[in-house]
Write an enzyme that holds these catalytic residues in place. Sequence first.
Site, PDB file in Angstrom:
ATOM      1  N   ARG A 174       0.811  -1.224   0.000  1.00  0.00           N
ATOM      2  CA  ARG A 174       0.000   0.000   0.000  1.00  0.00           C
ATOM      3  C   ARG A 174       0.849   1.281   0.000  1.00  0.00           C
ATOM      4  NH1 ARG A 174      -2.147  -3.729  -1.193  1.00  0.00           N
ATOM      5  NH2 ARG A 174      -4.037  -4.698  -0.394  1.00  0.00           N
ATOM      6  N   CYS A 207     -10.512   0.611   3.034  1.00  0.00           N
ATOM      7  CA  CYS A 207      -9.959   0.149   4.311  1.00  0.00           C
ATOM      8  C   CYS A 207      -9.205   1.284   4.986  1.00  0.00           C
ATOM      9  CB  CYS A 207      -9.024  -1.038   4.096  1.00  0.00           C
ATOM     10  SG  CYS A 207      -9.869  -2.572   3.697  1.00  0.00           S
TER      11      CYS A 207
END
Length: 277
Positions: free
Chosen positions: A158, A205
Amino acid sequence: MQITESHRTTELSRLTTLRVGGAAELWEVESVGELHTATSEPFLVIGAGSNVLASDEGVRERVVRLGRSFNTLSEFEGKEEIWLGAATPLPGLVRRAQQAGLSGLEGLLGVPAVLGGAVAMNAGTRFGAIDDTLQEVELFVDGSLERLPAAALGLAYRRSQLPLHSVITCVRFRLTPSTPERVQRQMEQVDAARKGQPKKKSAGCAFKNPQGDSAGRLIDQAGLKGLRVGDAMVSLAHGNFIVNMGNATSTQVLELIELIRAAVGRELDLEWKLWGF
């Protein structure tokens, strides 16, 4: 060359999927020439607006968004390597690859991003990430275009390490020949596993998964689903999503984040980018 860039003041709550954030000067560009002008002062780049929590006070920087001319798709037929504009929506790309019988992107099904943002965040799910198939990017940096291989981008879980003050304009993927039917079956498996994700306004998320664990599991185990500060709430469907129940503010979201961290009893790193704080 005539410059026709469009810029205006807008609310970041209109540009982000969480629907939170104050005023910003939005520059929508349709060419490299317009990028020269738009990036002549401090700037931020926005794509689909997911993975961003913007301050209620807005941001001082210009917000640059690539326009339709950067939403380009090279021909799929008979090709394993494809060049795509950085403003190309990822959901449509995943479907186009499936129809062409090309595998490698199906693990990204359901990720609400455009390609430039997806590369910058190395977007993904537990079924796959952008760096699985990414080969090369074209960047606008320091007033000119340059190409870098994926290995030079510092892609990790990420995150990436793009050159400072750069804008991704184009990306190249290498996909694997398959059949539309086989790729469709793989997509159905990904879709079934992601059914529990909330449909309400969110930024995806909220937290990165700790090594060897799941942020959603930790939050669920702490009994935090439904925890609410104003209109910011931990989703009842998935513990790692903070949803906007109506008119949430960035202050409420940040307070909820700290309550989650305190209740879980460990530091949870945000997946989101924080703007204006």
